[in-house]
Design a protein around this motif. Structure first.
Motif, PDB file in Angstrom:
ATOM      1  N   UNK A 115       0.953  -1.302  -0.060  1.00 45.77           N
ATOM      2  CA  UNK A 115       0.091  -0.026  -0.014  1.00 45.77           C
ATOM      3  C   UNK A 115       0.761   1.174   0.041  1.00 45.77           C
ATOM      4  N   UNK A 116       2.089   1.128   0.633  1.00 45.42           N
ATOM      5  CA  UNK A 116       3.125   2.430   0.760  1.00 45.42           C
ATOM      6  C   UNK A 116       4.396   1.888   0.645  1.00 45.42           C
ATOM      7  N   UNK A 117       5.029   2.650  -0.191  1.00 48.44           N
ATOM      8  CA  UNK A 117       6.817   2.571  -0.239  1.00 48.44           C
ATOM      9  C   UNK A 117       7.053   3.684   0.916  1.00 48.44           C
ATOM     10  N   UNK A 118       7.711   3.424   1.821  1.00 49.42           N
ATOM     11  CA  UNK A 118       8.380   4.189   2.739  1.00 49.42           C
ATOM     12  C   UNK A 118       9.899   4.156   2.769  1.00 49.42           C
ATOM     13  N   UNK A 119      10.460   5.395   2.467  1.00 51.97           N
ATOM     14  CA  UNK A 119      11.903   5.643   2.439  1.00 51.97           C
ATOM     15  C   UNK A 119      12.611   6.319   3.768  1.00 51.97           C
ATOM     16  N   UNK A 120      13.350   5.779   4.506  1.00 48.97           N
ATOM     17  CA  UNK A 120      14.205   6.163   5.334  1.00 48.97           C
ATOM     18  C   UNK A 120      15.723   6.051   5.180  1.00 48.97           C
ATOM     19  N   UNK A 121      16.495   6.702   5.676  1.00 52.35           N
ATOM     20  CA  UNK A 121      18.187   6.396   5.614  1.00 52.35           C
ATOM     21  C   UNK A 121      18.353   5.118   5.638  1.00 52.35           C
ATOM     22  N   UNK A 122      18.826   4.539   4.649  1.00 50.65           N
ATOM     23  CA  UNK A 122      19.665   3.319   4.767  1.00 50.65           C
ATOM     24  C   UNK A 122      21.044   3.087   4.299  1.00 50.65           C
ATOM     25  N   UNK A 123      21.810   2.961   5.184  1.00 51.74           N
ATOM     26  CA  UNK A 123      23.311   2.618   4.982  1.00 51.74           C
ATOM     27  C   UNK A 123      23.708   1.481   4.517  1.00 51.74           C
ATOM     28  N   UNK A 124      22.777   0.636   4.322  1.00 49.07           N
ATOM     29  CA  UNK A 124      23.124  -0.673   3.571  1.00 49.07           C
ATOM     30  C   UNK A 124      22.311  -0.683   2.146  1.00 49.07           C
ATOM     31  N   UNK A 125      22.032   0.311   1.486  1.00 49.61           N
ATOM     32  CA  UNK A 125      20.961   0.322   0.486  1.00 49.61           C
ATOM     33  C   UNK A 125      21.943  -0.457  -0.694  1.00 49.61           C
TER      34      UNK A 125
END
Length: 256
Positions: A115-125
């Motif tokens: 339903x949603x894509x939520x993006x937060x800081x990801x240092x293992x992107x």
């Protein structure tokens, strides 16, 4: 103006500079805590849990508990809960974001259908994480980013922030996200709910005009700029919209 009955505080540049506490701010918050005066730390950091934020502050001498912390991850989870309780979420981010979403009862999926894509800081992107996010957005998922910070200060210098990661999905899907964190006003209402005050009763304290001060201005609350971090008085005076108050440090502030 109404009397000040509570404070919202930024962290980096306001409470500490990297790993060094800003003593005037530490002493000020400790005075608030000792007298039971309401306050809340409001941070765009979505990778840390409120417990981790509180632990860092405690290590610097601040008498604080996790109940005094609002992260952009927590605000994101509360916002989605109001919009779509029980939603399925594809998440790019770290433990702070995952825990905030799971505590609100959301199903965090690893599949590119949500339903949603939520993006937060990801240092293992990874490329695959971004690929799944893009596919979900193209399939109709609502696109939310915890904050638009394009760079974050570290001991190594300024490194890519969550806004930089978010921009990859923006470019590839041609969809703009809904941002939650400062300077967007969403967190103002959530912060006020948490401390039980109105817009007329609180002041936002921060060092960064583009995030902290505009957050307060956009949210309709008073602002107090401290010259302990990103922006100094010369820069502030050049802005069209000025903070309500400005001091060199919180040692000079006597309204509480």
């Amino acid at each position: 103006m109404n009397p000040i009955k509570g404070y919202l505080f930024d962290l980096d540049g306001t409470m500490y500079a990297g790993t060094a506490p800003i003593q005037a701010a530490v002493d000020f918050v400790n005075r608030l805590e000792a007298t039971g005066f309401p306050y809340l730390f409001v941070t765009n950091n979505a990778s840390m849990t409120p417990e981790q934020v509180a632990d860092k502050l405690v290590s610097m001498g601040v008498h604080v508990t996790p109940e005094h912390v609002l992260t952009s991850a927590m605000a994101t989870a509360r916002y989605i809960e109001k919009m779509t309780p029980g939603a399925t979420i594809y998440m790019i981010g770290e433990d702070g974001l995952r825990l905030a979403l799971e505590e609100r009862g959301f199903h965090v999926t690893e599949e590119a259908k949500a339903d949603y894509v939520v993006v937060g800081l990801d240092r293992h992107i990874t490329y695959e994480k971004l690929a799944k996010g893009a596919l979900a957005i193209r399939s109709g998922a609502r696109f939310i980013s915890t904050n638009g910070d394009i760079a974050i200060p570290t001991e190594r210098g300024f490194l890519p922030g969550n806004g930089a990661l978010t921009s990859v999905l923006t470019v590839t899907t041609e969809k703009d996200p809904f941002f939650i964190g400062k300077p967007e006003p969403v967190m103002v209402d959530i912060a006020l709910e948490m401390i039980g005050l109105t817009k007329e009763e609180v002041v936002m304290v921060g060092d960064n005009y583009h995030t902290d001060i505009l957050f307060g201005i956009n949210g309709g609350i008073r602002t107090l700029h401290v010259n302990s971090g990103v922006h100094g008085p010369a820069f502030i005076q050049e802005q069209e919209k000025l903070p309500t108050y400005m001091v060199e440090s919180l040692d000079e502030w006597t309204h509480a």
